[in-house]
Design a protein around this motif. Structure first.
Motif, mmCIF file in Angstrom:
data_model
loop_
_atom_site.group_PDB
_atom_site.id
_atom_site.type_symbol
_atom_site.label_atom_id
_atom_site.label_comp_id
_atom_site.label_asym_id
_atom_site.label_seq_id
_atom_site.Cartn_x
_atom_site.Cartn_y
_atom_site.Cartn_z
ATOM 1 N N SER B 411 -0.917 4.217 -2.906
ATOM 2 C CA SER B 411 0.467 4.051 -2.475
ATOM 3 C C SER B 411 1.370 4.410 -3.638
ATOM 4 N N ILE B 412 2.631 4.574 -3.331
ATOM 5 C CA ILE B 412 3.580 4.921 -4.380
ATOM 6 C C ILE B 412 4.851 4.114 -4.173
ATOM 7 N N TYR B 413 5.402 3.629 -5.280
ATOM 8 C CA TYR B 413 6.730 3.025 -5.251
ATOM 9 C C TYR B 413 7.684 3.999 -5.896
ATOM 10 N N TYR B 414 8.731 4.331 -5.225
ATOM 11 C CA TYR B 414 9.624 5.323 -5.794
ATOM 12 C C TYR B 414 11.069 4.895 -5.630
ATOM 13 N N SER B 578 15.212 2.062 -3.429
ATOM 14 C CA SER B 578 13.793 2.105 -3.773
ATOM 15 C C SER B 578 12.984 1.863 -2.516
ATOM 16 N N TRP B 579 11.843 2.523 -2.451
ATOM 17 C CA TRP B 579 11.002 2.290 -1.299
ATOM 18 C C TRP B 579 9.563 2.563 -1.700
ATOM 19 N N GLY B 580 8.676 2.236 -0.825
ATOM 20 C CA GLY B 580 7.277 2.495 -1.120
ATOM 21 C C GLY B 580 6.597 3.088 0.088
ATOM 22 N N TRP B 581 5.448 3.668 -0.139
ATOM 23 C CA TRP B 581 4.674 4.196 0.987
ATOM 24 C C TRP B 581 3.214 3.914 0.729
ATOM 25 N N ASN B 582 2.574 3.446 1.771
ATOM 26 C CA ASN B 582 1.175 3.105 1.726
ATOM 27 C C ASN B 582 0.433 4.132 2.565
ATOM 28 N N TRP B 650 13.334 12.234 -5.651
ATOM 29 C CA TRP B 650 12.770 10.931 -5.966
ATOM 30 C C TRP B 650 12.638 10.807 -7.468
ATOM 31 N N GLY B 653 8.549 6.963 -9.831
ATOM 32 C CA GLY B 653 8.113 5.565 -9.917
ATOM 33 C C GLY B 653 6.690 5.422 -10.394
ATOM 34 N N TYR B 655 2.340 4.320 -9.257
ATOM 35 C CA TYR B 655 1.301 3.959 -8.303
ATOM 36 C C TYR B 655 0.784 2.595 -8.712
#
Lengths: 461, 731, 325
Positions: B411-414, B578-582, B650, B653, B655
């Motif tokens: 996942s990434i937080y960006y 800010s958001w993240g994706w899994n 982006w 951020g 991982y």
């Protein structure tokens, strides 16, 4: 240094409150029935001791109320340019505290960070160790001198504190030794003596802060390296604002409705009673939660109006006061109604009615002055409860803005710190001590005020 | 229950006193599950939030999948031990056969280019003999009718949970159950989050949804609560024989196979749906959202999300053996000790509601939870980072026999700019303005120091990101060729963040020397939108403000509740967020589509919240998604990532790294970032646990006695005083 | 008496209507039905159509309080407000927005709430009264003085500190009680001891001080002085006269809070993970489940008004001089 004054919404209300207090004091001076209870308060040892503590808090809060924008230079046209950041006098005084930011946690009086970090040694090797702080104890070449340095500064601080105290006493005695002796001995001045002793403690603390706070983090630093002592000082204003403005904003409605219900009776009474019964039937937390959410929507729709963080946070604070007021005015209203019901049976009110004096005049002349003591007592009594409520509300995330310094926010983040190992205890302890001192002083003072003004009211509050 | 004990404080106190006098009893006093047998093969865990949906058509969050993945079985699963992630059959008896046809319906060879493909067909053959868990929907009476269908409302009296239906039955799993579930995904009242995506790919999916909705209206008008989807035809899904079904896609969508390993494609027996659609069931919460029915190793026997959820071994489980293939490292860690043994090893799993992190952590330390993540605040207690950045447990933890597992999450937080915002996105028709905005974004990208963020807020549990693809996903590049050249420079064999001076230079080139906005003459004001609240958020927000202040930019935080935040995102009213994706599945497409133009949030309600559009990127994306993993695909991805790095929509951020701890009695623990059905691999040594729990939880009572003593002592002078007074009065 | 009660009960109705309207307005000023739908449908891949259907299923697709499109009386009745409010008055709470039966949930969650609230009230009452009797007994001595100071000090500590401190000290360091959690059935007491102890301790300060003033007021009255003059021992005076007379305000004070015990304690329940009504309310607020919020507010209001009524009645029962009109 140039600056541009800024008056936030709560600032304006605080000034108003101050003006009211001064006005009331002047009024009370001229009226014996008001002066007598105050004299009783002034003769109480506990009250005077507590008063000194309260005055210190209020002083800090007032310093933090005078806001301005410092000058930052000039733009191309030579017009002055002000910083976007809003500062207060307190910020100005505590500039070193504010700017001495570490990277993350450090313990009180620490020279090293509380967390290990990878440090590169001069020879290129890397070790994981506690790095030196950027500010805390940075004046020491060798951290081993810490104890000696602190001891030296404590001694200096105590001497300074004594000097300040002595100076203040001399000033109070206007240099005449006779007055001084009188203060020490006279039994009727016992209350003043207790104030003086409390003052000594305050002065010593002040001395210590003056000599130590510049180079040490007295209460450590928090997660992002902000000085906890500074945060605690900044939180004073939040606590005071919630404790006082809440009552102030609800006062007009509560007083007006309360005495109207008691005086006019009949359908007016019914409507007002209906209003406050309904309001007080709704669980308070729910009302507050809904209102806080509502305010956030308002802010989002009017974003352009709040350019600085301070303004947004301030409005949220004010709104919290308002909504706490809405949930708490009902009890005062009920008390006032009861008292007015009794007052309107009294001869002079009946007489005034018989003479055809207008209702409004009767209310303003005869009723209002005679219920003011209840208002005063309720204000004083509610204060400590509200300060404590702030902490609880912040816990369920419906308190002040998370960016505002407040004890509630401090406790809230400290909750997680308590589970750390080694434990980070200083934020929690700092918040505890600051709240405890204020609320204890307020409680003690409120007790004396209540007894002085209306001992019977004990039954009802 | 409470009548017996709760309301009588005196008896309570008495009990307490007895316990204190009785010394150390059994089990430990602070045992939070006194009624469970801790020496048995029971697994104890917790959940922080009530799972909302347990219906596999609906459920789409990891806290829900943690439960239903143990119950439902889709055709495929991930191999437990192999990294990189590999799909293996679960109920299917082999990997699905993929056939591709051109527009004329001719079968194409496997290596045909994607643009020729008009239809893709997946043939799934499942194993015979798999049976469902015992469930009242399958119960029959002696004369062959359904026991609990049709039920009249009276039949529901005093029945509040599924367990109140005493008779159960079972049935064999057939291919039609899979087809039925796909129809359920299309059925509008089920609100499946996957419906939109599948409508684009599965043949006839959208048309079926319309027909089914109309049928539902007719059923409702006729007073029927259940719409039987079996007679309705969907062209794209066919049942070929009892154990085979086919799914036809109207394009080439190679990522589809990954969806076949998710719960969306788990089988649903129509009897269960019909059973739950009877009158009165919904009012009693006896619905598919509360009671999953599957073929998996476990079944949900207690569902009280206010308190706890209990999974128990499914007596009808078809049997599966622990995988035998694994690396040497796995063998060394004991992960192959159980190779070839029948699963599951655990009889029962108890999940308790635990909203607060601190009590949870403390109970783990006391031995009452078998495994635990590490909250940021207890990190130092558990883990020491060695000088080289490697994590090791503290001696205190090792002494307790606790073990640590780490894995970089997929996942990434960006932090993202809203590219529709004129300030940070630039005027799309004015190249000069775009240049300004790009430089502004690049300057900020350098200034926001994610290394520091990870160190402060994640205790170093994260990897600074140089692009959108996390490690473990095809296309991720390590080392020199993987760095983001806009933000970093390669120095002494490692990436070094460019200096703040370089950022300031970029900012000046953008027209904001020292962060001063020439229009107002004041510091440039940017807005950060967040739904963050609660403890800890203050310090994070403060940190962001500090990062921007380095450039002289004043960052205003606009914090709102989550709803408002969502609305802002939908309207494109945010500026920086800010958001993240899994990852849904281990394919780069699942990350790169987050920046694909036609996925724009505002215009297309897609997942591209940055609303980033770049023609070059979009064209490459179209190509990349149909390519098989290989050198060509890598090359395309590299070009796409380079575009993103230059444009900087982006700030990449980091991982996050998952750290998890488990006790010595907990075996076969291995973080798996894709699979959720991992409970069956776990083994518990209950006897060891019972011993340890007792050892670690000896009650300490002396402070209580001391306190009591002090109280008594303090009363002595008072009593003496009273005596004296009484005597005085008597005189 | 009977007529009075009937009148009071009738008076309750407009109050409940008002409460209902207030919650309704507050909630919908904040949340649009679209927000609620989005909240319930989850985050990823939600279509507009799904939102519309969700609203239609739960009846949130109508106007809020005034249906301008309808005819006649329907203008008022074909609205979300009317639909959702009327059934409340029959205590039919319907289903929560996530599909649970609220009445059933409340009936289940009431017991854990009562299981901590009642012991806290009873033990608290016993402890506070005994402490305050002690203080009244030793009035004017150092014990009284420091006792009162201690009370004020205890009142000045935020409730959060009691909870955090109790959990850390008794649960974590001394291993005496489970740190948090709950189990139905006979094991419940294990989990209740710690919150009850904390609840009682946090109430000692204000409770003891309040009862002490009550007792001291009675002590100052003529009949007590008479009794003492008769030569009764201090103990006999205190228990025989003072306590008995002070029971009236104590009792009425207790009666007014009895109904609200059902609502549970927000802080204790959420800190200790006890599945009571307090944590139910908090969860509903954070999940924006309007149906539950409304039901709880309604229930809270009913109980509050009931408490007022009970107080009035108990006054007449314990003190025949009070007449209800």
């Amino acid at each position: 240094m140039g600056f541009q004054p800024v008056v936030l919404a709560t600032d304006a209300l605080i000034y108003l409150l101050l003006a009211l207090a001064v006005g009331f004091a002047l009024y009370a001076r001229r009226h014996e029935h008001l002066r007598a209870p105050w004299r009783q308060v002034a003769a109480s040892r506990t009250a005077m001791g507590a008063l000194v503590v309260l005055v210190v808090y209020v002083f800090i809060g007032l310093l933090d109320t005078v806001h301005f924008r410092p000058l930052q230079g000039q733009d191309a046209q030579g017009r002055p340019r002000y910083a976007t950041e809003v500062l207060s006098l307190l910020d100005l005084i505590t500039t070193p505290l504010r700017e001495h930011r570490e990277k993350t946690y450090s313990a009180p009086f620490a020279t090293h960070l509380y967390m290990r970090e990878t440090i590169e040694l001069p020879d290129g090797r890397k070790v994981r160790d506690y790095p030196r702080l950027k500010w805390g104890g940075a004046h020491l070449a060798d951290p081993a001198d810490r104890a000696a340095d602190i001891a030296r500064r404590v001694a200096a601080g105590l001497v300074l504190g004594l000097a300040i105290w002595g100076g203040a006493l001399l000033l109070a005695a206007r240099g005449r030794p006779a007055r001084f002796r009188c203060l020490l001995r006279a039994p009727e001045l016992a209350a003043l003596r207790s104030a003086a002793w409390t003052g000594l403690v305050v002065a010593l603390l002040l001395g210590l802060v003056l000599t130590l706070a510049g180079v040490w983090h007295l209460l450590g630093t928090d997660k992002v390296g902000e000085d906890v002592f500074y945060q605690s000082l900044k939180s004073v204003r939040t606590g005071l604002v919630i404790g006082t403005l809440t009552t102030l904003v609800m006062l007009p409605a509560a007083v007006l409705l309360g005495i109207m219900a008691g005086y006019f009776r009949g359908w007016v009474d019914d409507v007002i009673q209906y209003l406050y019964t309904t309001l007080s039937s709704v669980p308070g937390v729910l009302l507050i939660a809904a209102a806080v959410l509502m305010m956030q929507i308002y802010m989002n729709n009017h974003q352009a109006e709040f350019n600085s963080l301070a303004e947004r946070a301030d409005l949220r604070l004010l709104f919290l006061c308002l909504i706490l007021g809405v949930t708490s005015w009902t009890s005062l209203c009920r008390l006032l109604r009861g008292e007015t019901l009794k007052l309107r049976q009294l001869e002079y009110v009946q007489a005034a009615q018989a003479f055809g004096v207008r209702h409004f005049t009767i209310l303003a002349r005869h009723v209002l002055p005679n219920v003011m003591h209840i208002v005063l007592i309720v204000v004083v009594l509610d204060f400590s409860g509200l300060v404590l409520a702030e902490a609880v509300l912040s816990y369920i995330n419906i308190g002040v803005d998370p960016n505002t310094n407040s004890w509630g926010n401090m406790i809230n983040s400290a909750r997680l710190e308590l589970a750390r190992e080694p434990v980070v205890w200083w934020s929690l302890v700092a918040a505890f001590v600051f709240i405890f001192m204020l609320v204890l002083a307020a409680n003690l003072f409120a007790d004396v005020v209540r007894d002085a003004f209306d001992p019977r009211l004990r039954e009802r509050t | 229950m409470f009548k017996r004990l709760g309301h009588n404080p005196f008896r309570l106190l008495l009990l307490l006193a007895l316990l204190v006098l009785g010394g150390c009893g059994d089990p430990p006093w602070n045992d939070p599950w006194p009624s469970e047998d801790v020496s048995g093969s029971v697994f104890f865990s917790s959940f922080a939030e009530r799972p909302k949906y347990l219906d596999p058509a609906r459920s789409y969050s990891s806290n829900e999948w943690a439960f239903i993945s143990q119950v439902y079985e889709p055709p495929l699963q991930y191999h437990y031990l192999k990294r990189s992630y590999e799909l293996v059959p679960l109920t299917a008896d082999g990997m699905p056969e993929v056939r591709r046809y051109d527009a004329a319906g001719r079968l194409l060879p496997a290596d045909a280019p994607a643009d020729q493909v008009a239809t893709t067909e997946y043939l799934i053959h499942i194993r015979p003999g798999i049976r469902y868990q015992p469930h009242p929907a399958f119960a029959h009476t002696a004369d062959g009718r359904y026991r609990y269908w049709p039920l009249r409302e009276e039949g529901l009296a005093e029945r509040y949970t599924l367990a109140d239906f005493s008779e159960t039955g079972t049935r064999e799993l057939v291919a039609a159950d899979y087809a039925y579930q796909i129809k359920r995904l299309a059925f509008p009242p089920n609100h499946s989050p996957l419906a939109g995506l599948l409508a684009e790919h599965i043949e006839d999916f959208a048309a079926f949804a319309k027909v089914a909705a109309e049928q539902a209206l007719r059923d409702r008008a006729a007073g029927r609560l259940w719409t039987d989807l079996r007679p309705l035809q969907m062209e794209g899904v066919r049942v070929i024989d009892r154990y085979t079904c086919s799914i036809r896609l109207k394009d080439s969508y190679p990522q589809f196979i990954y969806w076949l390993a998710t719960n969306f494609f788990a089988p649903m027996p129509w009897e269960a749906e019909r059973f739950h659609a009877q009158p009165g069931m919904i009012e009693r919460n006896i619905t598919l959202n509360w009671y999953p029915v599957g073929t998996g190793p476990f079944m949900l026997t207690e569902n009280n999300p206010n308190l706890r959820m209990v999974l128990e071994r499914n007596p009808n489980f078809h049997g599966e053996r622990y995988p035998a293939e694994g690396s040497e490292a796995d063998r060394a860690r004991g992960l192959l000790d159980d190779a070839g043994r029948p699963m599951p090893f655990i009889d029962k799993a108890v999940y308790t509601l635990e909203k607060e992190a601190i009590p949870r952590w403390n109970k783990f330390l006391q031995g009452y939870y078998d495994s635990s993540g590490i909250a940021s605040d207890s990190f130092d207690q558990a883990v020491q980072l060695a000088a080289d950045g490697d994590a090791r447990l503290t001696p205190e933890m090792r002494e307790k026999g606790i073990a640590l597992d780490t894995a970089v999450e997929t996942s990434i937080y960006y932090m993202s700019f809203n590219m529709r915002d004129p300030m940070v996105g630039g005027d799309p028709d004015d190249p000069a303005d775009q240049q300004r905005a790009r430089k502004l974004r690049q300057a900020i990208a350098i200034a926001v120091d994610w290394e520091e963020f990870i160190a402060i807020f994640n205790n170093g549990r994260g990897l600074p990101a140089h692009g959108p693809l996390p490690p473990g996903i095809f296309g991720y590049r390590e080392g020199r060729e993987g760095i983001n050249p806009v933000v970093y420079r390669w120095q002494d064999g490692k990436p070094v963040r460019r200096s703040i001076e370089e950022a300031k230079r970029l900012l000046a080139e953008a027209g904001y020397p020292d962060g001063i906005d020439p229009v107002t003459g004041n510091a440039l004001v940017l807005y950060y939108d967040t739904a963050l609240s609660g403890p800890g958020s203050k310090s994070i927000l403060q940190w962001y403000v500090n990062q921007f202040r380095k450039l002289g930019i004043s960052l205003v935080v606009r914090a709102t509740d989550y709803n408002r935040f969502q609305e802002k995102m939908l309207k494109g009213a945010a500026q920086i967020f800010s958001w993240g994706w899994n990852a849904d599945y281990p394919d780069p497409e699942n990350f790169l589509f987050l920046l694909y133009g036609p996925n724009g949030k505002v215009e297309h309600h897609g997942e591209n919240a940055a609303n980033f559009t770049n023609a070059g990127f979009d064209a490459l994306f179209e190509r990349m998604k149909n390519l098989p993993n290989g050198a060509e695909r890598q090359q395309v991805i590299d070009r796409m990532v380079a575009i993103l790095q230059t444009e900087s929509p982006w700030l990449f951020g980091y991982y996050p790294k998952a750290f998890s701890l488990h006790h010595a009695w907990y075996h076969n623990a291995l973080p798996h970032l894709m699979a959720n059905n991992t409970l069956k691999y776990k083994r518990i040594d209950g006897a060891l646990r019972a011993r340890r729990q007792k050892e670690w939880n000896q009650p300490v009572t002396w402070p209580l006695w001391t306190l009591l003593g002090l109280l008594v002592l303090s009363a002595v002078p008072a009593i003496r005083d009273y005596r004296a007074r009484e005597r005085r009065r008597a005189r | 008496m009977m007529a009075y009660i009937v009148r009071r009960v009738l008076y309750v109705i407009p109050i409940l209507v008002g409460v209902n309207l207030l919650t309704f307005l507050l909630f919908f000023v904040v949340n649009s039905p679209d927000d609620m739908a989005r909240m319930h449908l989850g985050v990823k891949r939600v279509s507009d159509q799904a939102i519309a259907e969700w609203k239609a299923e739960r009846g949130y697709d109508k106007p809020l309080v005034w249906n301008a499109g309808a005819e006649g009386l329907d203008k008022l009745t074909d609205t979300i407000f009317f639909d959702k409010s009327v059934r409340l008055f029959a205590f039919d709470f319907g289903q929560s927005d996530s599909g649970r039966n609220i009445g059933h949930d409340i009936a289940q969650r009431m017991w854990p709430s009562l299981a901590i609230a009642i012991p806290i009230m009873l033990v608290g009452l016993a402890v506070n009264i005994s402490f305050s009797l002690l203080l009244a007994f030793f009035r004017g001595t150092y014990l009284d003085f420091w006792g009162v100071v201690l009370c004020v000090a205890m009142m000045s500590v935020s409730g959060l500190f009691y909870i955090i401190g109790g959990q850390v000290l008794l649960g974590k360091l001394l291993n005496l009680f489970p740190i948090s959690g709950y189990a139905p059935g006979p094991d419940a007491w294990r989990f209740l001891v710690l919150p009850v102890i904390i609840g009682v301790i946090s109430g000692i300060g204000s409770g003891t001080r309040w009862y002490r003033t009550l007792f001291l007021e009675e002590v100052g009255k003529d009949f007590v002085r008479t009794a003492r003059a008769k030569g009764l021992s201090e103990r006999a005076v205190l228990f025989g006269h003072v306590l008995r007379n002070a029971l009236i305000p104590i009792l009425t004070g207790v009666v007014v809070v009895i109904p609200t015990l059902f609502m549970g304690s927000l802080l204790l329940e959420s800190f200790f993970g006890i599945p009571g009504l307090g944590s139910y309310t908090i969860d509903a607020i954070s999940r924006q489940d309007f149906a539950i919020v409304r039901a709880m507010v309604f229930l809270g209001a009913v109980l509050y008004v009931l408490g007022l009524l009970l107080t009035d009645i108990s006054y007449t029962l314990v003190d025949p001089r009070v007449r209800l009109q």
